[in-house]
Motif scaffolding. Sequence first.
Motif, PDB file in Angstrom:
ATOM      1  N   LYS A  54     -36.445  13.406 106.903  1.00  0.00           N
ATOM      2  CA  LYS A  54     -37.575  12.576 107.319  1.00  0.00           C
ATOM      3  C   LYS A  54     -38.895  12.998 106.680  1.00  0.00           C
ATOM      4  O   LYS A  54     -39.714  12.163 106.325  1.00  0.00           O
ATOM      5  N   PHE A  55     -39.127  14.300 106.542  1.00  0.00           N
ATOM      6  CA  PHE A  55     -40.421  14.769 106.059  1.00  0.00           C
ATOM      7  C   PHE A  55     -40.398  15.212 104.600  1.00  0.00           C
ATOM      8  O   PHE A  55     -41.156  16.084 104.201  1.00  0.00           O
ATOM      9  N   VAL A  56     -39.505  14.594 103.826  1.00  0.00           N
ATOM     10  CA  VAL A  56     -39.430  14.857 102.384  1.00  0.00           C
ATOM     11  C   VAL A  56     -39.538  13.522 101.661  1.00  0.00           C
ATOM     12  O   VAL A  56     -38.834  12.568 102.004  1.00  0.00           O
ATOM     13  N   ASN A  57     -40.438  13.455 100.707  1.00  0.00           N
ATOM     14  CA  ASN A  57     -40.564  12.259  99.869  1.00  0.00           C
ATOM     15  C   ASN A  57     -40.055  12.604  98.477  1.00  0.00           C
ATOM     16  O   ASN A  57     -40.378  13.674  97.949  1.00  0.00           O
ATOM     17  N   VAL A  58     -39.264  11.707  97.909  1.00  0.00           N
ATOM     18  CA  VAL A  58     -38.719  11.920  96.570  1.00  0.00           C
ATOM     19  C   VAL A  58     -39.062  10.696  95.734  1.00  0.00           C
ATOM     20  O   VAL A  58     -38.848   9.560  96.164  1.00  0.00           O
ATOM     21  N   TYR A  59     -39.596  10.956  94.562  1.00  0.00           N
ATOM     22  CA  TYR A  59     -39.990   9.884  93.648  1.00  0.00           C
ATOM     23  C   TYR A  59     -39.205  10.002  92.351  1.00  0.00           C
ATOM     24  O   TYR A  59     -39.037  11.093  91.819  1.00  0.00           O
ATOM     25  N   LEU A  60     -38.723   8.880  91.872  1.00  0.00           N
ATOM     26  CA  LEU A  60     -38.062   8.802  90.574  1.00  0.00           C
ATOM     27  C   LEU A  60     -38.998   8.041  89.656  1.00  0.00           C
ATOM     28  O   LEU A  60     -39.262   6.859  89.884  1.00  0.00           O
ATOM     29  N   ASN A  61     -39.534   8.748  88.661  1.00  0.00           N
ATOM     30  CA  ASN A  61     -40.495   8.122  87.738  1.00  0.00           C
ATOM     31  C   ASN A  61     -41.589   7.379  88.503  1.00  0.00           C
ATOM     32  O   ASN A  61     -41.896   6.221  88.239  1.00  0.00           O
ATOM     33  N   ASP A  62     -42.151   8.016  89.514  1.00  0.00           N
ATOM     34  CA  ASP A  62     -43.261   7.519  90.331  1.00  0.00           C
ATOM     35  C   ASP A  62     -42.889   6.409  91.321  1.00  0.00           C
ATOM     36  O   ASP A  62     -43.767   5.797  91.919  1.00  0.00           O
ATOM     37  N   GLU A  63     -41.584   6.139  91.519  1.00  0.00           N
ATOM     38  CA  GLU A  63     -41.153   5.164  92.527  1.00  0.00           C
ATOM     39  C   GLU A  63     -40.469   5.894  93.666  1.00  0.00           C
ATOM     40  O   GLU A  63     -39.585   6.717  93.446  1.00  0.00           O
ATOM     41  N   ASP A  64     -40.874   5.590  94.894  1.00  0.00           N
ATOM     42  CA  ASP A  64     -40.291   6.196  96.082  1.00  0.00           C
ATOM     43  C   ASP A  64     -38.821   5.771  96.172  1.00  0.00           C
ATOM     44  O   ASP A  64     -38.524   4.579  96.250  1.00  0.00           O
ATOM     45  N   VAL A  65     -37.904   6.739  96.180  1.00  0.00           N
ATOM     46  CA  VAL A  65     -36.479   6.393  96.197  1.00  0.00           C
ATOM     47  C   VAL A  65     -36.056   5.736  97.501  1.00  0.00           C
ATOM     48  O   VAL A  65     -35.023   5.088  97.556  1.00  0.00           O
ATOM     49  N   ARG A  66     -36.859   5.865  98.557  1.00  0.00           N
ATOM     50  CA  ARG A  66     -36.530   5.176  99.812  1.00  0.00           C
ATOM     51  C   ARG A  66     -36.567   3.659  99.626  1.00  0.00           C
ATOM     52  O   ARG A  66     -35.914   2.931 100.354  1.00  0.00           O
ATOM     53  N   PHE A  67     -37.338   3.189  98.653  1.00  0.00           N
ATOM     54  CA  PHE A  67     -37.424   1.758  98.372  1.00  0.00           C
ATOM     55  C   PHE A  67     -36.442   1.345  97.276  1.00  0.00           C
ATOM     56  O   PHE A  67     -36.406   0.183  96.883  1.00  0.00           O
ATOM     57  N   LEU A  68     -35.685   2.304  96.771  1.00  0.00           N
ATOM     58  CA  LEU A  68     -34.639   2.028  95.793  1.00  0.00           C
ATOM     59  C   LEU A  68     -33.318   2.149  96.555  1.00  0.00           C
ATOM     60  O   LEU A  68     -33.121   1.432  97.523  1.00  0.00           O
ATOM     61  N   ASP A  69     -32.452   3.059  96.156  1.00  0.00           N
ATOM     62  CA  ASP A  69     -31.175   3.241  96.854  1.00  0.00           C
ATOM     63  C   ASP A  69     -31.059   4.606  97.516  1.00  0.00           C
ATOM     64  O   ASP A  69     -29.958   5.116  97.711  1.00  0.00           O
ATOM     65  N   GLY A  70     -32.206   5.226  97.846  1.00  0.00           N
ATOM     66  CA  GLY A  70     -32.178   6.533  98.500  1.00  0.00           C
ATOM     67  C   GLY A  70     -31.396   7.533  97.671  1.00  0.00           C
ATOM     68  O   GLY A  70     -31.515   7.564  96.446  1.00  0.00           O
ATOM     69  N   PRO A  71     -30.541   8.328  98.312  1.00  0.00           N
ATOM     70  CA  PRO A  71     -29.760   9.320  97.578  1.00  0.00           C
ATOM     71  C   PRO A  71     -28.810   8.692  96.548  1.00  0.00           C
ATOM     72  O   PRO A  71     -28.389   9.350  95.616  1.00  0.00           O
ATOM     73  N   GLY A  72     -28.491   7.424  96.707  1.00  0.00           N
ATOM     74  CA  GLY A  72     -27.615   6.727  95.766  1.00  0.00           C
ATOM     75  C   GLY A  72     -28.334   6.176  94.549  1.00  0.00           C
ATOM     76  O   GLY A  72     -27.714   5.561  93.681  1.00  0.00           O
ATOM     77  N   THR A  73     -29.635   6.397  94.453  1.00  0.00           N
ATOM     78  CA  THR A  73     -30.432   5.903  93.330  1.00  0.00           C
ATOM     79  C   THR A  73     -29.915   6.494  92.016  1.00  0.00           C
ATOM     80  O   THR A  73     -29.725   7.702  91.901  1.00  0.00           O
ATOM     81  N   ALA A  74     -29.683   5.635  91.044  1.00  0.00           N
ATOM     82  CA  ALA A  74     -29.210   6.077  89.730  1.00  0.00           C
ATOM     83  C   ALA A  74     -30.316   6.815  88.991  1.00  0.00           C
ATOM     84  O   ALA A  74     -31.482   6.418  89.047  1.00  0.00           O
ATOM     85  N   VAL A  75     -29.945   7.910  88.344  1.00  0.00           N
ATOM     86  CA  VAL A  75     -30.878   8.653  87.506  1.00  0.00           C
ATOM     87  C   VAL A  75     -30.301   8.725  86.097  1.00  0.00           C
ATOM     88  O   VAL A  75     -29.090   8.672  85.910  1.00  0.00           O
ATOM     89  N   SER A  76     -31.190   8.829  85.117  1.00  0.00           N
ATOM     90  CA  SER A  76     -30.778   8.839  83.714  1.00  0.00           C
ATOM     91  C   SER A  76     -31.427   9.996  82.975  1.00  0.00           C
ATOM     92  O   SER A  76     -32.454  10.528  83.388  1.00  0.00           O
ATOM     93  N   ASP A  77     -30.832  10.320  81.847  1.00  0.00           N
ATOM     94  CA  ASP A  77     -31.360  11.356  80.974  1.00  0.00           C
ATOM     95  C   ASP A  77     -32.830  11.081  80.681  1.00  0.00           C
ATOM     96  O   ASP A  77     -33.198   9.953  80.353  1.00  0.00           O
ATOM     97  N   GLY A  78     -33.671  12.069  80.867  1.00  0.00           N
ATOM     98  CA  GLY A  78     -35.097  11.926  80.601  1.00  0.00           C
ATOM     99  C   GLY A  78     -35.922  11.492  81.795  1.00  0.00           C
ATOM    100  O   GLY A  78     -37.150  11.482  81.726  1.00  0.00           O
ATOM    101  N   ASP A  79     -35.273  11.130  82.899  1.00  0.00           N
ATOM    102  CA  ASP A  79     -36.018  10.753  84.105  1.00  0.00           C
ATOM    103  C   ASP A  79     -36.733  11.969  84.683  1.00  0.00           C
ATOM    104  O   ASP A  79     -36.354  13.116  84.421  1.00  0.00           O
ATOM    105  N   ALA A  80     -37.755  11.692  85.478  1.00  0.00           N
ATOM    106  CA  ALA A  80     -38.477  12.749  86.190  1.00  0.00           C
ATOM    107  C   ALA A  80     -38.392  12.468  87.686  1.00  0.00           C
ATOM    108  O   ALA A  80     -38.674  11.362  88.134  1.00  0.00           O
ATOM    109  N   VAL A  81     -37.986  13.468  88.432  1.00  0.00           N
ATOM    110  CA  VAL A  81     -37.904  13.377  89.889  1.00  0.00           C
ATOM    111  C   VAL A  81     -38.951  14.321  90.459  1.00  0.00           C
ATOM    112  O   VAL A  81     -39.047  15.480  90.044  1.00  0.00           O
ATOM    113  N   THR A  82     -39.738  13.817  91.391  1.00  0.00           N
ATOM    114  CA  THR A  82     -40.760  14.626  92.043  1.00  0.00           C
ATOM    115  C   THR A  82     -40.441  14.717  93.522  1.00  0.00           C
ATOM    116  O   THR A  82     -40.231  13.689  94.173  1.00  0.00           O
ATOM    117  N   VAL A  83     -40.395  15.928  94.034  1.00  0.00           N
ATOM    118  CA  VAL A  83     -40.159  16.165  95.456  1.00  0.00           C
ATOM    119  C   VAL A  83     -41.495  16.553  96.072  1.00  0.00           C
ATOM    120  O   VAL A  83     -42.176  17.456  95.590  1.00  0.00           O
TER     121      VAL A  83
END
Length: 99
Positions: A54-83
């Motif tokens: 609940k108290f952790v935000n994760v962003y994939l290339n500046d997009e909140d993964v909660r608005f994508l597919d959460g833990p199921g969000t696809a990641v690719s070579d060269g992506d940046a994840v920010t916790v």
Amino acid sequence: MAVEVRIPTILRQYTGGAKTVEGDGATLSALIDDLETRHPGLRERLLDDGALRKFVNVYLNDEDVRFLDGPGTAVSDGDAVTVLPAVAGGSGAATRPGR
């Protein structure tokens, strides 16, 4: 596949003080599993029963993964994840009349 993961100060104790680490995986969940092999304890700080804590935000290339597919969000070579730890409001003292 290498994905850069930016680690907040509060979790750097699990990464030997590293601000960024690299991992592999086709999804965010797989990436976190991969990170856990080199940085034990990190997964349980990010996931609870496979869902983001609940108290952790994760962003994939500046997009909140909660608005994508959460833990199921696809990641690719060269992506940046920010916790980022979530920040909650304060006491409200600054907004009370007479303060």
